[in-house]
Design a protein around this motif. Sequence first.
Motif, PDB file in Angstrom:
ATOM      1  N   GLY A 129      17.265   1.219 -15.345  1.00  0.00           N
ATOM      2  CA  GLY A 129      17.783   2.522 -14.950  1.00  0.00           C
ATOM      3  C   GLY A 129      18.887   3.079 -15.814  1.00  0.00           C
ATOM      4  O   GLY A 129      19.380   4.180 -15.551  1.00  0.00           O
ATOM      5  N   VAL A 130      19.282   2.366 -16.868  1.00  0.00           N
ATOM      6  CA  VAL A 130      20.375   2.808 -17.743  1.00  0.00           C
ATOM      7  C   VAL A 130      19.793   3.261 -19.077  1.00  0.00           C
ATOM      8  O   VAL A 130      18.974   2.550 -19.677  1.00  0.00           O
ATOM      9  CB  VAL A 130      21.397   1.675 -17.962  1.00  0.00           C
ATOM     10  N   ASP A 131      20.214   4.446 -19.545  1.00  0.00           N
ATOM     11  CA  ASP A 131      19.721   4.970 -20.816  1.00  0.00           C
ATOM     12  C   ASP A 131      20.035   4.011 -21.959  1.00  0.00           C
ATOM     13  O   ASP A 131      21.142   3.454 -22.040  1.00  0.00           O
ATOM     14  CB  ASP A 131      20.354   6.324 -21.122  1.00  0.00           C
ATOM     15  N   LEU A 132      19.057   3.833 -22.854  1.00  0.00           N
ATOM     16  CA  LEU A 132      19.258   3.021 -24.050  1.00  0.00           C
ATOM     17  C   LEU A 132      19.647   3.913 -25.219  1.00  0.00           C
ATOM     18  O   LEU A 132      19.259   5.083 -25.283  1.00  0.00           O
ATOM     19  CB  LEU A 132      17.977   2.256 -24.390  1.00  0.00           C
ATOM     20  N   VAL A 133      20.398   3.345 -26.153  1.00  0.00           N
ATOM     21  CA  VAL A 133      20.775   4.058 -27.372  1.00  0.00           C
ATOM     22  C   VAL A 133      20.431   3.174 -28.562  1.00  0.00           C
ATOM     23  O   VAL A 133      20.452   1.945 -28.472  1.00  0.00           O
ATOM     24  CB  VAL A 133      22.274   4.418 -27.392  1.00  0.00           C
ATOM     25  N   ASP A 134      20.101   3.806 -29.669  1.00  0.00           N
ATOM     26  CA  ASP A 134      19.771   3.059 -30.876  1.00  0.00           C
ATOM     27  C   ASP A 134      21.003   2.334 -31.419  1.00  0.00           C
ATOM     28  O   ASP A 134      22.125   2.838 -31.337  1.00  0.00           O
ATOM     29  CB  ASP A 134      19.231   3.997 -31.954  1.00  0.00           C
ATOM     30  N   GLY A 135      20.748   1.136 -31.987  1.00  0.00           N
ATOM     31  CA  GLY A 135      21.821   0.387 -32.616  1.00  0.00           C
ATOM     32  C   GLY A 135      21.968  -1.001 -32.033  1.00  0.00           C
ATOM     33  O   GLY A 135      21.209  -1.414 -31.145  1.00  0.00           O
ATOM     34  N   PRO A 136      22.946  -1.774 -32.529  1.00  0.00           N
ATOM     35  CA  PRO A 136      23.181  -3.132 -32.028  1.00  0.00           C
ATOM     36  C   PRO A 136      23.529  -3.124 -30.545  1.00  0.00           C
ATOM     37  O   PRO A 136      24.211  -2.217 -30.055  1.00  0.00           O
ATOM     38  CB  PRO A 136      24.364  -3.622 -32.875  1.00  0.00           C
ATOM     39  N   THR A 137      23.068  -4.154 -29.834  1.00  0.00           N
ATOM     40  CA  THR A 137      23.300  -4.217 -28.391  1.00  0.00           C
ATOM     41  C   THR A 137      24.536  -5.021 -28.022  1.00  0.00           C
ATOM     42  O   THR A 137      24.980  -4.974 -26.887  1.00  0.00           O
ATOM     43  CB  THR A 137      22.102  -4.862 -27.692  1.00  0.00           C
ATOM     44  N   GLY A 138      25.051  -5.812 -28.944  1.00  0.00           N
ATOM     45  CA  GLY A 138      26.145  -6.713 -28.619  1.00  0.00           C
ATOM     46  C   GLY A 138      25.669  -8.095 -28.243  1.00  0.00           C
ATOM     47  O   GLY A 138      26.465  -9.035 -28.169  1.00  0.00           O
ATOM     48  N   ALA A 139      24.355  -8.236 -27.996  1.00  0.00           N
ATOM     49  CA  ALA A 139      23.785  -9.542 -27.668  1.00  0.00           C
ATOM     50  C   ALA A 139      23.082 -10.160 -28.867  1.00  0.00           C
ATOM     51  O   ALA A 139      22.485 -11.226 -28.755  1.00  0.00           O
ATOM     52  CB  ALA A 139      22.796  -9.405 -26.512  1.00  0.00           C
ATOM     53  N   GLY A 140      23.139  -9.470 -30.011  1.00  0.00           N
ATOM     54  CA  GLY A 140      22.471  -9.957 -31.211  1.00  0.00           C
ATOM     55  C   GLY A 140      21.210  -9.202 -31.553  1.00  0.00           C
ATOM     56  O   GLY A 140      20.677  -9.329 -32.655  1.00  0.00           O
ATOM     57  N   SER A 141      20.708  -8.401 -30.622  1.00  0.00           N
ATOM     58  CA  SER A 141      19.498  -7.618 -30.858  1.00  0.00           C
ATOM     59  C   SER A 141      19.866  -6.212 -31.320  1.00  0.00           C
ATOM     60  O   SER A 141      21.019  -5.787 -31.239  1.00  0.00           O
ATOM     61  CB  SER A 141      18.659  -7.550 -29.583  1.00  0.00           C
ATOM     62  N   THR A 142      18.845  -5.481 -31.785  1.00  0.00           N
ATOM     63  CA  THR A 142      19.040  -4.104 -32.234  1.00  0.00           C
ATOM     64  C   THR A 142      17.936  -3.235 -31.652  1.00  0.00           C
ATOM     65  O   THR A 142      16.759  -3.607 -31.693  1.00  0.00           O
ATOM     66  CB  THR A 142      19.009  -4.011 -33.769  1.00  0.00           C
TER      67      THR A 142
END
Length: 581
Positions: A129-142
């Motif tokens: 339910g939360v909008d995603l944004v392009d770029g690094p996630t902080g968990a190591g993924s992009t």
Amino acid sequence: MGVSSARAIVGADGKIYLVGGRDGPIAAGATRNEVLVYNPSTNEWSPGPSLNIARQDFGIVLANDEYIYAIGGVNDTGGTNTVERIHPTSCPVFNRQPQDVTQWGGSTVALDVEVVGEGSISIQWQRDGVDLVDGPTGAGSTIMGATTPSLRITNAQAQDSGAYRVVASNGCGTTVSNSSQVVLQSPPDLSGHWTVTSLHPSYADSSTAYDVEGDVQVGVAVFDNPEYNAIEHPIIWHGSAASAMNVTPADSQGGVINAISGNSLVGWWWMPMQCYNGHQYVTCYYRRACKWDLNGNHSYPTASGWEYHLMADTDGSWHVGTVSTDDSVGNVYHHAYMWREPNFAPLDLHPSGYSTSGLTAIDGNHQYGWVNTAYPAPVPHAAMWSGTRESVVDLHPVGASRSGISGAGDGQQVGSINWTDRQAVMWSGSRETFVNLHPPGASGSVANACTHGLQVGAADGSAHIWRGNASTAFDLGVFAGPDYIGTVAYGIDVAPDGTISVVGSGINEVAGRQEALLWRMTPSCGPADFAEPFGTLDFFDVAEFLALFSAQDPTADMNHDGAWDFFDVAQFLSAFAAGCP
């Protein structure tokens, strides 16, 4: 500013359409071609499809074809006798919904939708339910493509698991897609206790292990026969060189075992046949597909019309491989081929439009290997099938000069591609999930097998294991010791208790031969857990580390820098003090 002289009508979709008119004060302003749409259910206005010609004071009607017709009217140049029609804007409709995904950490997640509707459609991917944004996630993924129909998450981690959906909006309103559940599983940890065992039979000139399952390893040993020199022989091991069992059929000269699944061991053998040569019949040998059981009993299929064939992999029910033949001028032709138990029922999977093909791996309902593009300049492409010729999917990465799949397991596929050099790669069932495993700075690499989110192969002449991406490359060659160079891993198995077994080969420089090798990692509570009982840290771990350190054993090189010094001791003491998790 107000709108006057417009026309309002209820459309076939139940919305109210305010069409045309004039902006500003009466008898002033400009004639409009805009259409506004009022949704009574939400009490909201939104833009609709515009008129081609601005007009006011015109006739309007909703016809049986559900179009709104604007007829005649007045505009800024006098008047118009034209008729045009407006179709009510349709809300976004998903022709393709996002699918559930279960993959291993480190892989690339690919989610796609197909949405149609009139006008401009905006797209927004959401997780939980939360909008995603392009770029690094902080968990190591992009994240890439958060506002497009194609969402990509590279180096996906467990934190990226969740419910994914798309919110699509246009002038009509908003439509929300179905939710897809994305589950990211964590590959096994590699920090246990690693050992290496040479499986090389004492009577062989060279040997290689190609696959492993539980305590069974399979492969090949090369040695002389009375009639032929340096001939491959199929070998079964049970964890030691002394256990090597040559399972060459009595009437054959040799063969190779490529893969194991349960009681099915597959590869090829030199099949004896009577040939007419020199005005007499003599025994000739042809390379033909063969299956063994764990006791060494063999059976073999046929492939009508094909001169040579082999089995490369098996799941116990289906065996996959390649059939081949040549013509009078030396051209060789290959077809991807399957045999089904219990009677080796054959199935040719060669797809139309390709010059040759072959199968190297099977996983679930899919088969993997390669196809060569059409003549006159065929290029190898990695490919996937789903049991029929027509199901072939080309997985070749854009920009690569060639590609192929060597192994598959637990939803992943591995192999190599050629850019400027050969590089290890991985897929998760589609071209879009391609991941380059090539370690930074390496001059060459290849991945040969995978399971449980782990991949094995080699980089820069040393066996390696990965956990889903290039940054996790872990050198297994160092555990073989200084006597071995040119190590490579071909097969991997993960036991229920977490024990990891890897098989392959390495060149023993002292003995001057290639030897089959077995790497085994026993789960431990951390890098300081050197001795039994594993899972606890005690005096025995300290004593074992000091003994290995004094002997300059690779397992005591804690930071893997090729030196045994204070830094290794400090790292061991730090790990020991940290205790077990």
